[in-house]
Design a protein around this motif. Structure first.
Motif, mmCIF file in Angstrom:
data_model
loop_
_atom_site.group_PDB
_atom_site.id
_atom_site.type_symbol
_atom_site.label_atom_id
_atom_site.label_comp_id
_atom_site.label_asym_id
_atom_site.label_seq_id
_atom_site.Cartn_x
_atom_site.Cartn_y
_atom_site.Cartn_z
ATOM 1 N N CYS A 193 -2.600 -1.848 -6.936
ATOM 2 C CA CYS A 193 -2.857 -0.498 -6.424
ATOM 3 C C CYS A 193 -4.338 -0.117 -6.568
ATOM 4 O O CYS A 193 -4.792 0.845 -5.951
ATOM 5 N N LEU A 194 -5.057 -0.881 -7.384
ATOM 6 C CA LEU A 194 -6.490 -0.625 -7.551
ATOM 7 C C LEU A 194 -7.313 -1.588 -6.713
ATOM 8 O O LEU A 194 -8.365 -1.239 -6.209
ATOM 9 N N ILE A 195 -6.812 -2.817 -6.625
ATOM 10 C CA ILE A 195 -7.540 -3.870 -5.915
ATOM 11 C C ILE A 195 -6.815 -4.139 -4.600
ATOM 12 O O ILE A 195 -5.622 -4.408 -4.595
ATOM 13 N N ASP A 196 -7.543 -4.044 -3.522
ATOM 14 C CA ASP A 196 -6.918 -4.179 -2.207
ATOM 15 C C ASP A 196 -6.895 -5.659 -1.798
ATOM 16 O O ASP A 196 -7.860 -6.175 -1.250
ATOM 17 N N TYR A 197 -5.785 -6.326 -2.103
ATOM 18 C CA TYR A 197 -5.698 -7.764 -1.824
ATOM 19 C C TYR A 197 -5.643 -8.028 -0.313
ATOM 20 O O TYR A 197 -4.976 -7.319 0.419
ATOM 21 N N ASP A 198 -6.357 -9.083 0.092
ATOM 22 C CA ASP A 198 -6.399 -9.443 1.506
ATOM 23 C C ASP A 198 -5.203 -10.306 1.897
ATOM 24 O O ASP A 198 -4.833 -10.353 3.070
ATOM 25 N N PHE A 199 -4.639 -10.994 0.911
ATOM 26 C CA PHE A 199 -3.575 -11.951 1.232
ATOM 27 C C PHE A 199 -2.512 -11.903 0.141
ATOM 28 O O PHE A 199 -2.826 -11.999 -1.046
ATOM 29 N N VAL A 200 -1.250 -11.745 0.563
ATOM 30 C CA VAL A 200 -0.134 -11.730 -0.383
ATOM 31 C C VAL A 200 0.814 -12.861 -0.006
ATOM 32 O O VAL A 200 1.491 -12.797 1.018
ATOM 33 N N GLY A 201 0.829 -13.907 -0.831
ATOM 34 C CA GLY A 201 1.705 -15.039 -0.558
ATOM 35 C C GLY A 201 2.957 -14.957 -1.410
ATOM 36 O O GLY A 201 2.970 -14.279 -2.437
ATOM 37 N N LYS A 202 4.008 -15.641 -0.972
ATOM 38 C CA LYS A 202 5.246 -15.661 -1.750
ATOM 39 C C LYS A 202 5.621 -17.094 -2.129
ATOM 40 O O LYS A 202 5.502 -18.012 -1.306
ATOM 41 N N ARG A 217 0.826 -1.222 0.000
ATOM 42 C CA ARG A 217 0.000 0.000 0.000
ATOM 43 C C ARG A 217 0.854 1.263 0.000
ATOM 44 O O ARG A 217 0.543 2.230 -0.694
ATOM 45 N N GLU A 218 1.934 1.241 0.770
ATOM 46 C CA GLU A 218 2.806 2.428 0.809
ATOM 47 C C GLU A 218 3.447 2.692 -0.548
ATOM 48 O O GLU A 218 3.546 3.837 -0.979
ATOM 49 N N THR A 219 3.895 1.614 -1.205
ATOM 50 C CA THR A 219 4.486 1.770 -2.540
ATOM 51 C C THR A 219 3.455 2.343 -3.502
ATOM 52 O O THR A 219 3.750 3.233 -4.289
ATOM 53 N N CYS A 220 2.224 1.834 -3.405
ATOM 54 C CA CYS A 220 1.166 2.333 -4.284
ATOM 55 C C CYS A 220 0.911 3.819 -4.059
ATOM 56 O O CYS A 220 0.828 4.584 -5.013
ATOM 57 N N SER A 221 0.798 4.217 -2.796
ATOM 58 C CA SER A 221 0.458 5.621 -2.568
ATOM 59 C C SER A 221 1.611 6.540 -2.954
ATOM 60 O O SER A 221 1.408 7.682 -3.332
ATOM 61 N N LYS A 222 2.827 6.007 -2.919
ATOM 62 C CA LYS A 222 3.983 6.825 -3.271
ATOM 63 C C LYS A 222 4.123 6.986 -4.796
ATOM 64 O O LYS A 222 4.452 8.054 -5.286
ATOM 65 N N LYS A 227 1.797 5.654 -7.365
ATOM 66 C CA LYS A 227 0.635 5.543 -8.259
ATOM 67 C C LYS A 227 -0.423 6.559 -7.889
ATOM 68 O O LYS A 227 -0.763 6.702 -6.724
ATOM 69 N N SER A 228 -0.967 7.200 -8.909
ATOM 70 C CA SER A 228 -2.010 8.180 -8.612
ATOM 71 C C SER A 228 -3.367 7.619 -9.005
ATOM 72 O O SER A 228 -4.350 8.332 -9.096
ATOM 73 N N ASN A 229 -3.416 6.288 -9.262
ATOM 74 C CA ASN A 229 -4.665 5.743 -9.806
ATOM 75 C C ASN A 229 -5.586 5.161 -8.742
ATOM 76 O O ASN A 229 -6.414 4.314 -9.028
ATOM 77 N N ASN A 230 -5.430 5.615 -7.504
ATOM 78 C CA ASN A 230 -6.231 5.021 -6.430
ATOM 79 C C ASN A 230 -7.730 5.176 -6.635
ATOM 80 O O ASN A 230 -8.511 4.384 -6.155
ATOM 81 N N ARG A 231 -8.132 6.207 -7.349
ATOM 82 C CA ARG A 231 -9.562 6.422 -7.530
ATOM 83 C C ARG A 231 -10.023 6.025 -8.929
ATOM 84 O O ARG A 231 -11.116 6.376 -9.342
ATOM 85 N N ARG A 232 -9.189 5.300 -9.640
ATOM 86 C CA ARG A 232 -9.612 4.872 -10.982
ATOM 87 C C ARG A 232 -10.711 3.827 -10.902
ATOM 88 O O ARG A 232 -10.803 3.069 -9.950
ATOM 89 N N ILE A 233 -11.522 3.789 -11.925
ATOM 90 C CA ILE A 233 -12.602 2.808 -12.006
ATOM 91 C C ILE A 233 -11.995 1.433 -12.344
ATOM 92 O O ILE A 233 -11.119 1.329 -13.201
ATOM 93 N N ILE A 234 -12.467 0.415 -11.668
ATOM 94 C CA ILE A 234 -12.006 -0.935 -11.989
ATOM 95 C C ILE A 234 -12.814 -1.454 -13.174
ATOM 96 O O ILE A 234 -14.038 -1.506 -13.132
ATOM 97 N N THR A 235 -12.114 -1.800 -14.241
ATOM 98 C CA THR A 235 -12.776 -2.281 -15.464
ATOM 99 C C THR A 235 -12.585 -3.795 -15.584
ATOM 100 O O THR A 235 -11.729 -4.365 -14.912
ATOM 101 N N MET A 270 7.386 -3.139 -4.463
ATOM 102 C CA MET A 270 6.059 -3.396 -3.927
ATOM 103 C C MET A 270 5.997 -4.676 -3.078
ATOM 104 O O MET A 270 5.255 -4.752 -2.112
ATOM 105 N N PHE A 271 6.803 -5.660 -3.491
ATOM 106 C CA PHE A 271 6.743 -6.945 -2.795
ATOM 107 C C PHE A 271 8.001 -7.197 -1.951
ATOM 108 O O PHE A 271 8.260 -8.307 -1.528
ATOM 109 N N ASN A 272 8.771 -6.121 -1.755
ATOM 110 C CA ASN A 272 9.869 -6.131 -0.803
ATOM 111 C C ASN A 272 10.921 -7.222 -1.089
ATOM 112 O O ASN A 272 11.353 -7.931 -0.179
#
Length: 274
Positions: A193-202, A17-22, A24-32, A268-270
């Motif tokens: 950055c548009l879709i807020d994932y609940d789980f990030v696996g590696k 999320r921090e990487t996205c806000s730094k 990407k400016s597309n936080n309010r874009r419509i999800i297509t 983004m994925f450290n």
């Protein structure tokens, strides 16, 4: 143990999320529908899985099929059934309302992998084995553009692409053929950055992460993430060491440019810079 895994998840999502806000400016874009075209839907356990090739996606699709009651065990499902059987629905197949309802109420997850390792894994799979799509479509174009004095045979079949040539294609802004999901950015495939994932696996901690995720969604106790390697199973998995051998074939500037190419995924994925 669960507590540690919860903390790891919190940390991964925070960095994303921090990487996205730094950047990407597309936080309010419509999800297509385009943004969700790589997301698979499992309605019974309410799971959305964004497919990242070469990060355990075949086995994840097997798990989703078992969850959905389409098979009783992951062992019973062939590779071609997974990828060409069309048993799993994709999110872009639903109408606007169906897409938003699932994005808002289902558990959204993605699994990622160190970008260079993922890239080498894709190269080995698609170009070092017979392949009746990647050789004629990508191989021919790559060889004719980047190989000096290519033989007629190489130009005819598109087989035998070298890693260095593949990287030249990847870094070329005027690519002779387009991008492919196997080496595209996770950032582009899954729109984190548009879709807020609940789980990030590696991929690197696959077994632990996968089984934690199955625990979180209340999957049947006997369902665990399969350990088998899906294709070319007699071949060693792409490791850090194997990845280094491939990248050693490149010039320092090509290595740097490749890193720049995947910079957002690294950040983004450290993953630390190789």
């Amino acid at each position: 143990k669960w507590k540690t895994l919860y903390q790891i998840q919190g940390e991964r999502k925070r960095i994303m999320r921090e990487t996205c806000s730094k950047y990407k400016s597309n936080n309010r874009r419509i999800i297509t529908p385009y943004h969700v075209s790589r997301i698979f839907v499992e309605d019974k356990y309410r799971v959305l899985y964004c497919e990242v090739p070469k990060a355990g996606c075949s086995n994840w699709k097997r798990v989703l099929m078992v969850l959905n009651g389409l098979a009783s065990s992951t062992k019973d499902i062939q590779h071609n059934t997974v990828h060409y059987g069309n048993y799993l629905k994709r999110l872009d197949g639903f109408d606007h309302k169906g897409i938003y309802h699932r994005l808002n109420t289902y558990t959204k997850m993605l699994f990622i992998r160190e970008p260079f390792e993922k890239l080498v894994s894709a190269f080995r799979d698609k170009f070092e084995h017979p392949n009746n799509y990647y050789h004629p479509v990508f191989g021919k174009a790559i060889i004719s553009r980047y190989r000096v004095n290519a033989t007629k045979e190489a130009l005819r079949t598109g087989s035998g692409v070298k890693f260095k040539e593949f990287i030249q294609y990847l870094l070329d802004v005027h690519r002779p053929v387009g991008m492919d999901i196997h080496w595209d950015h996770v950032n582009r495939l899954c729109s984190p950055c548009l879709i807020d994932y609940d789980f990030v696996g590696k991929f690197e901690s696959m077994e632990e992460d996968a089984n934690f995720f199955l625990h979180l969604i209340g999957a049947p106790q006997n369902l665990t993430f399969p350990k088998f390697k899906d294709r070319h199973s007699n071949e060693e998995r792409t490791t850090t060491k194997i990845t280094q051998q491939y990248f050693a074939q490149l010039s320092p500037s090509q290595r740097q440019q490749s890193y720049d190419f995947y910079y957002m995924d690294y950040l983004m994925f450290n993953y630390s810079k190789p």
